[in-house]
Scaffold this active site. Structure first.
Site, PDB file in Angstrom:
ATOM      1  N   HIS A  99       0.842  -1.197   0.000  1.00 41.00           N
ATOM      2  CA  HIS A  99       0.000   0.000   0.000  1.00 41.00           C
ATOM      3  C   HIS A  99       0.877   1.246   0.000  1.00 41.00           C
ATOM      4  CE1 HIS A  99      -3.821   1.999   1.903  1.00 41.00           C
ATOM      5  NE2 HIS A  99      -3.403   2.622   0.815  1.00 41.00           N
TER       6      HIS A  99
ATOM      7  N   HIS B   1       3.528   0.918   3.149  1.00 34.59           N
ATOM      8  CA  HIS B   1       3.512  -0.150   4.141  1.00 34.59           C
ATOM      9  C   HIS B   1       2.864  -1.390   3.519  1.00 34.59           C
ATOM     10  CE1 HIS B   1      -0.444   1.802   4.468  1.00 34.59           C
ATOM     11  NE2 HIS B   1      -0.901   0.607   4.807  1.00 34.59           N
TER      12      HIS B   1
ATOM     13  N   ASP C  20      -0.177  -4.304   4.100  1.00 34.42           N
ATOM     14  CA  ASP C  20      -1.381  -4.679   4.836  1.00 34.42           C
ATOM     15  C   ASP C  20      -1.489  -6.202   4.852  1.00 34.42           C
ATOM     16  OD1 ASP C  20      -2.445  -2.083   5.443  1.00 34.42           O
ATOM     17  OD2 ASP C  20      -2.919  -1.864   3.326  1.00 34.42           O
TER      18      ASP C  20
ATOM     19  N   LYS D 134      10.307  11.979 -15.961  1.00 31.27           N
ATOM     20  CA  LYS D 134      11.720  12.320 -16.175  1.00 31.27           C
ATOM     21  C   LYS D 134      12.216  13.062 -14.942  1.00 31.27           C
ATOM     22  CE  LYS D 134      14.940  14.334 -19.480  1.00 31.27           C
ATOM     23  NZ  LYS D 134      15.864  14.834 -18.442  1.00 31.27           N
TER      24      LYS D 134
ATOM     25  N   ASP E 141      15.201  14.916 -12.485  1.00 33.02           N
ATOM     26  CA  ASP E 141      16.311  15.852 -12.646  1.00 33.02           C
ATOM     27  C   ASP E 141      17.282  15.672 -11.481  1.00 33.02           C
ATOM     28  OD1 ASP E 141      17.894  17.896 -13.543  1.00 33.02           O
ATOM     29  OD2 ASP E 141      16.650  19.493 -12.715  1.00 33.02           O
TER      30      ASP E 141
ATOM     31  N   GLU F 200       9.725  18.228 -15.474  1.00 40.76           N
ATOM     32  CA  GLU F 200      10.641  18.410 -16.587  1.00 40.76           C
ATOM     33  C   GLU F 200      10.130  17.728 -17.848  1.00 40.76           C
ATOM     34  OE1 GLU F 200      15.315  17.650 -17.833  1.00 40.76           O
ATOM     35  OE2 GLU F 200      14.645  17.183 -15.810  1.00 40.76           O
TER      36      GLU F 200
END
Length: 476
Positions: free
Chosen positions: A36, A42, A44, A192, A194, A328
């Site tokens: 999850h 985490h 479940d 994308k 950076d 970007e």
């Protein structure tokens, strides 16, 4: 009789695809572990019992090591139909984020389950694809439990034999610039990022992190190195981007540089490809197969290591999302492509705005800006060093002073360009440094229009800086 009242009260079933369940007396003794990605990712863990799924949130997932106790926070009972649920819980809903099944199977109680539940100590055997063997869940208080692996024939044993990686260095797969977004289900799409492009080589406790030019940056990213060392694999090689995120969750290279300079602040490793695993070279496998192995490998990694999520066949939607969030751009990749370690059209990059690296060739000063007024830039074309213009915005006063100091040891009397430029108040530099620049477009004369300085790039080789030409192809 168990109740789903709390579960139903917490959810708006007009806006979430989660099942609106009723108590269903099946008692098939099934279990599911769901990964999850909510505010904090985490696992479940759910056990079918008396018509509902008893549910615990386990931050680090089930451990295979009896010495490792994991916190399990008991949450509201879930409907039995939730055992098959996968998908995205929309923003604004309880538990918003993606849910996917990590493991599923049957469990067998090792003692009277009802008495154990009342006592706060239940023991059972799991028979799933990933989890097999005995576990115990022990109640600490009203909400918190511990889940502990029991000693048995399935108990995890760490490998003693070290599998070496099949290679120590490699050429990177690079993306070709294009404006056209490819269509069809043979393409997947990612954000994308950076940052610093880094390939990491991990062998047990040994970690080496290399840039695209095989510079060793391991010492720059100590926290990420430690996170990679914690992985329970003998050896692997991964490709990704080291980034820092701004307050809106966008990767920001300038911010990353600032955090590295002061030695504090959160940085992350977004990992998008698996090149080798336990001594086996995977570069010849189809990309989608490498992705599946990568996702499984990093399913239990700490939050410094991020699996780069992707979608298949939704390029226009991905680009719209990138534009709306001022990112970007996006990367498109053929799902069946091999990792060939070159720039080709198996990987494409579609940018929201023009941005690339250029070689620094000099700087100018003026009466108003006696420290630094603008930086002169160029690129290589068939061996010639070509002038592309100058950038005079995007610098802070502190950056100007820092750059002036950095430039001092590269000063030269000669113009480095293939054509001599007669410019005033210019100090020429040996073409040894690389800067990243954002701009609106190139003019007909191939000069930058409205450029803005982003950052210096120490990880890029000046001799490899060429003018990025957009590909005309969109469906290769």
């Amino acid at each position: 009789m168990m109740s789903l009242k709390i579960y139903n009260e917490k959810r708006n079933f007009c806006s979430t695809n989660e099942p609106e369940g009723t108590v269903c007396q099946n008692d098939a003794n099934r279990f599911v572990v769901q990964y999850h990605q909510a505010r904090a990712k985490h696992y479940d863990f759910r056990l079918e019992y008396e018509g509902v799924l008893l549910s615990w949130a386990i931050p680090k997932g089930l451990s295979q090591d009896p010495k490792m106790r994991r916190l399990a926070v008991m949450v509201e009972d879930h409907p039995v139909d939730y055992i098959d649920f996968e998908g995205v819980i929309p923003k604004g809903n309880y538990g918003a984020g993606s849910v996917e099944i990590f493991d599923k199977g049957i469990y067998l109680p090792l003692e009277d389950f009802k008495k154990g539940l009342k006592k706060g100590h239940i023991r059972f055997v799991l028979n799933g694809q990933k989890y097999k063997g005995a576990w115990a869940i022990i109640k600490i208080d009203e909400k918190n439990w511990l889940i502990i692996k029991q000693e048995d024939e399935y108990t995890f044993k760490e490998k003693t034999k070290s599998e070496k990686n099949p290679f120590k260095k490699c050429s990177l797969q690079l993306a070709t610039l294009t404006k056209k977004i490819p269509t069809g289900m043979e393409w997947l799409f990612e954000i994308k990022y950076d940052g610093y492009r880094i390939v990491s080589y991990v062998e047990n406790d040994n970690v080496k992190m290399l840039t695209r030019n095989n510079k060793d940056y391991t010492s720059k990213f100590k926290d990420i190195k430690e996170s990679l060392k914690k992985m329970k694999q003998t050896s692997f090689v991964v490709d990704g981007e080291v980034v820092s995120f701004d307050s809106k969750g966008r990767s920001d290279f300038g911010l990353l540089q600032k955090k590295l300079k002061v030695g504090q602040g959160e940085i992350y490793y977004v990992i998008f490809d698996l090149l080798a695993l336990n001594g086996e070279d995977l570069r010849g496998l189809p990309l989608l197969e490498r992705k599946k192995k990568l996702k499984l490998l990093f399913a239990k990694a700490d939050n410094k290591l991020i699996f780069s999520s992707f979608v298949v066949g939704k390029g226009k939607e991905s680009m719209t999302l990138a534009l709306e969030n001022n990112l970007e751009g996006i990367i498109a990749k053929k799902i069946n492509s091999k990792y060939q370690g070159e720039r080709n059209e198996d990987w494409l990059k579609i940018k929201c705005y023009s941005r690339q690296e250029f070689v620094v060739a000099g700087y100018s000063t003026s009466d108003k800006n006696s420290v630094l007024s603008a930086v002169l830039l160029g690129y290589y074309n068939n061996g010639d060093f070509v002038y592309v213009g100058k950038v005079g915005t995007g610098f802070s006063e502190e950056q100007k002073k820092s750059l002036r100091k950095k430039f001092a040891k590269y000063e030269t009397k000669d113009c480095p360009f293939c054509k001599d430029l007669k410019l005033k108040n210019v100090v020429w530099l040996k073409p040894s440094l690389v800067a990243e620049v954002q701009f609106v477009e190139l003019t007909k004369e191939k000069l930058l229009r409205q450029p803005s300085f982003i950052a210096m790039r120490e990880d890029k080789n000046p001799l490899e800086v060429k003018l990025e030409v957009e590909s005309e192809n969109s469906n290769n």
